[in-house]
Scaffold this motif. Structure first.
Motif, short mmCIF file in Angstrom:
data_model
loop_
_atom_site.label_atom_id
_atom_site.label_comp_id
_atom_site.label_asym_id
_atom_site.label_seq_id
_atom_site.Cartn_x
_atom_site.Cartn_y
_atom_site.Cartn_z
N HIS A 1 0.82 -1.21 0.00
CA HIS A 1 0.00 0.00 0.00
C HIS A 1 0.85 1.26 0.00
CE1 HIS A 1 -3.95 -1.87 0.56
NE2 HIS A 1 -3.40 -2.69 1.43
N LYS B 1 -4.71 3.95 -5.29
CA LYS B 1 -5.85 3.07 -4.99
C LYS B 1 -6.10 2.96 -3.49
CE LYS B 1 -5.74 0.09 -9.12
NZ LYS B 1 -5.59 -1.30 -9.62
N SER B 2 -5.02 2.98 -2.73
CA SER B 2 -5.15 2.84 -1.28
C SER B 2 -5.75 4.09 -0.65
CB SER B 2 -3.78 2.56 -0.66
OG SER B 2 -3.21 1.38 -1.21
N ASN C 1 -9.34 3.53 -0.50
CA ASN C 1 -9.73 2.25 0.11
C ASN C 1 -10.23 2.54 1.53
OD1 ASN C 1 -9.63 -0.22 1.59
ND2 ASN C 1 -8.27 -1.09 0.04
#
Length: 201
Positions: free
Chosen positions: A119, A145-146, A149
């Motif tokens: 991550h 992307k993290s 999330n």
């Protein structure tokens, strides 16, 4: 020796400090673990025992195994300055510890997992090695992307303002390892001189 996965409160009771987890149960039972608890007759520890206990405390605090710790100490001894202070600086410069200090994870084990699961980016490159040693100027951030999330974001906390060797942008979830910390700024209760004496034998 594998990484310790047993009861965290047991380790807290050994050292009498919340070095793993919150240590919330120490107020209920602060006696060292072992048969007979507080009634056990305990001898005065030897000088070696005191030094070894301090090393073990540092290892458990920073989640470092014996060989890693020994190698870190050897690197600290090679550098200019006090070996004990250099040791703390190198331990604080570990990636998993820095992720924890930035507030991207609530605990060091959680930070270690965040790094291992890819991550984290260092200077734009993915790094999944928790023991990666940061250098001044390195930029640490969550992957794009993290950053969206929810499971990752739910773990993010505000950075402790006393951790002045790190800069953190809460909006971008990006931090900078500005410099190695001075010993007086590191809050961990570790007597590094005892560790130096142990390795000097």
């Amino acid at each position: 020796m594998a990484r310790y996965t047993g009861p965290k409160n047991k380790i807290c009771r050994i050292f009498g400090e919340p070095i793993l987890g919150s240590g919330k149960n120490l107020s209920k039972n602060s006696n060292p673990p072992g048969m007979h608890g507080a009634n056990r007759k305990r001898k005065q520890p030897s000088e070696y025992a005191v030094q070894l206990k301090e090393k073990q405390k540092a290892k458990y605090t920073y989640l470092v195994l014996e060989r890693q710790f020994s190698n870190t100490y050897q690197e600290a001894a090679r550098r200019k300055g006090a070996s004990g202070e250099n040791l703390i600086k190198l331990l604080e410069a570990r990636l998993d510890n820095t992720v924890y200090r930035l507030g991207l994870a609530p605990t060091r084990p959680a930070a270690r997992q965040l790094v291992s699961h890819k991550h984290i980016l260092i200077n734009g490159e993915s790094v999944n090695i928790p023991s990666y040693s940061l250098k001044p100027g390195d930029v640490i951030e969550l992957k794009p992307k993290s950053k969206v999330n929810t499971a990752v974001l739910s773990q993010v906390r505000s950075k402790n303002p006393n951790i002045n060797w790190l800069d953190f942008n809460e909006k971008e979830l990006k931090g900078v390892f500005v410099a190695y910390p001075e010993r007086e700024n590191v809050p961990e209760n570790i007597k590094e001189q005892l560790i130096v004496e142990l390795y000097s034998k």
